[in-house]
Write a protein that holds these residues in place. Structure first.
Motif, PDB file in Angstrom:
ATOM      1  N   ASN A   2       1.185  -1.389  -0.072  1.00  0.00           N
ATOM      2  CA  ASN A   2       0.037   0.238  -0.113  1.00  0.00           C
ATOM      3  C   ASN A   2       0.543   1.053   0.143  1.00  0.00           C
ATOM      4  O   ASN A   2       2.342   1.016  -0.271  1.00  0.00           O
ATOM      5  CB  ASN A   2      -0.619   0.441   1.051  1.00  0.00           C
ATOM      6  CG  ASN A   2       0.056  -0.363   2.719  1.00  0.00           C
ATOM      7  OD1 ASN A   2       0.849   0.745   2.352  1.00  0.00           O
ATOM      8  ND2 ASN A   2      -1.091  -0.274   3.314  1.00  0.00           N
ATOM      9  N   LEU A   3      -0.205   2.082  -0.425  1.00  0.00           N
ATOM     10  CA  LEU A   3       0.920   3.871  -0.673  1.00  0.00           C
ATOM     11  C   LEU A   3       2.037   4.147   0.879  1.00  0.00           C
ATOM     12  O   LEU A   3       3.028   4.635   0.472  1.00  0.00           O
ATOM     13  CB  LEU A   3      -0.083   4.634  -0.448  1.00  0.00           C
ATOM     14  CG  LEU A   3       0.673   6.176  -1.106  1.00  0.00           C
ATOM     15  CD1 LEU A   3       1.397   6.164  -2.809  1.00  0.00           C
ATOM     16  CD2 LEU A   3      -0.548   7.104  -1.475  1.00  0.00           C
ATOM     17  N   LEU A   4       1.332   3.719   1.729  1.00  0.00           N
ATOM     18  CA  LEU A   4       1.840   3.921   3.233  1.00  0.00           C
ATOM     19  C   LEU A   4       3.494   3.636   3.489  1.00  0.00           C
ATOM     20  O   LEU A   4       4.574   4.245   4.012  1.00  0.00           O
ATOM     21  CB  LEU A   4       1.198   3.689   4.307  1.00  0.00           C
ATOM     22  CG  LEU A   4      -0.155   5.068   5.092  1.00  0.00           C
ATOM     23  CD1 LEU A   4      -0.661   4.440   5.961  1.00  0.00           C
ATOM     24  CD2 LEU A   4       0.924   6.085   4.996  1.00  0.00           C
ATOM     25  N   GLY A   5       3.123   2.211   3.233  1.00  0.00           N
ATOM     26  CA  GLY A   5       4.161   1.103   3.170  1.00  0.00           C
ATOM     27  C   GLY A   5       5.500   1.381   2.378  1.00  0.00           C
ATOM     28  O   GLY A   5       6.519   1.868   2.486  1.00  0.00           O
ATOM     29  N   ILE A   6       4.871   2.065   0.785  1.00  0.00           N
ATOM     30  CA  ILE A   6       5.873   2.789   0.236  1.00  0.00           C
ATOM     31  C   ILE A   6       6.918   4.028   0.402  1.00  0.00           C
ATOM     32  O   ILE A   6       7.933   4.327   0.344  1.00  0.00           O
ATOM     33  CB  ILE A   6       5.338   3.218  -1.567  1.00  0.00           C
ATOM     34  CG1 ILE A   6       4.872   1.617  -2.048  1.00  0.00           C
ATOM     35  CG2 ILE A   6       6.931   3.888  -2.258  1.00  0.00           C
ATOM     36  CD1 ILE A   6       4.059   1.283  -3.376  1.00  0.00           C
ATOM     37  N   GLN A   7       5.794   4.444   1.408  1.00  0.00           N
ATOM     38  CA  GLN A   7       6.488   6.132   1.746  1.00  0.00           C
ATOM     39  C   GLN A   7       7.093   5.901   2.162  1.00  0.00           C
ATOM     40  O   GLN A   7       7.905   6.604   3.148  1.00  0.00           O
ATOM     41  CB  GLN A   7       5.312   6.806   2.078  1.00  0.00           C
ATOM     42  CG  GLN A   7       5.575   8.698   2.562  1.00  0.00           C
ATOM     43  CD  GLN A   7       3.810   8.869   2.476  1.00  0.00           C
ATOM     44  OE1 GLN A   7       2.837   8.805   2.444  1.00  0.00           O
ATOM     45  NE2 GLN A   7       4.984  10.336   3.378  1.00  0.00           N
ATOM     46  N   ALA A   8       6.575   5.287   4.193  1.00  0.00           N
ATOM     47  CA  ALA A   8       7.523   4.706   4.938  1.00  0.00           C
ATOM     48  C   ALA A   8       9.147   4.202   4.104  1.00  0.00           C
ATOM     49  O   ALA A   8      10.003   4.537   4.487  1.00  0.00           O
ATOM     50  CB  ALA A   8       7.173   3.935   5.461  1.00  0.00           C
ATOM     51  N   LEU A   9       9.180   3.083   3.700  1.00  0.00           N
ATOM     52  CA  LEU A   9      10.530   2.778   2.925  1.00  0.00           C
ATOM     53  C   LEU A   9      11.382   3.814   2.014  1.00  0.00           C
ATOM     54  O   LEU A   9      12.778   3.440   2.145  1.00  0.00           O
ATOM     55  CB  LEU A   9      10.191   2.047   1.662  1.00  0.00           C
ATOM     56  CG  LEU A   9      11.292   1.008   1.012  1.00  0.00           C
ATOM     57  CD1 LEU A   9      12.110   0.475   1.900  1.00  0.00           C
ATOM     58  CD2 LEU A   9      10.709  -0.302   0.120  1.00  0.00           C
ATOM     59  N   LEU A  10      10.662   4.852   1.273  1.00  0.00           N
ATOM     60  CA  LEU A  10      11.208   6.336   0.948  1.00  0.00           C
ATOM     61  C   LEU A  10      12.295   6.670   2.256  1.00  0.00           C
ATOM     62  O   LEU A  10      12.958   7.580   2.093  1.00  0.00           O
ATOM     63  CB  LEU A  10       9.997   6.507   0.085  1.00  0.00           C
ATOM     64  CG  LEU A  10       9.875   5.794  -1.329  1.00  0.00           C
ATOM     65  CD1 LEU A  10       9.302   6.912  -2.672  1.00  0.00           C
ATOM     66  CD2 LEU A  10      11.086   5.748  -2.337  1.00  0.00           C
TER      67      LEU A  10
END
Length: 77
Positions: A2-10
């Motif tokens: 999901n979008l939150l996981g991608i944002q946390a990784l970045l």
């Protein structure tokens, strides 16, 4: 993913990148000539803590800048 996981990784990648860059930059200053070093371990710890602080501030600035640029699209709608 999901979008939150991608944002946390970045965000994590950005912070680690800026911490690495600040660590590299601080090592080029040769602070041991400026500061009187009594214990080399304390001096190394100071360099690591300064790198983390500068890296976090630089990463936060960069992420907030990207976020603000992205939010400018709402102004135009």
């Amino acid at each position: 993913m999901n979008l939150l996981g991608i944002q946390a990784l970045l965000t994590l990648i950005c912070y680690f990148f800026f911490i690495f860059i600040s660590f590299w930059a601080i090592q080029g200053i040769h602070l041991e000539r400026i500061l009187h070093v009594s214990d080399p371990n304390q001096f190394k710890t100071l360099i690591v803590l300064l790198s983390i602080g500068l890296g976090y501030m630089g990463g936060s600035f960069f992420l907030e800048l990207i976020n603000n640029i992205r939010n400018l699209s709402y102004l135009l709608k």
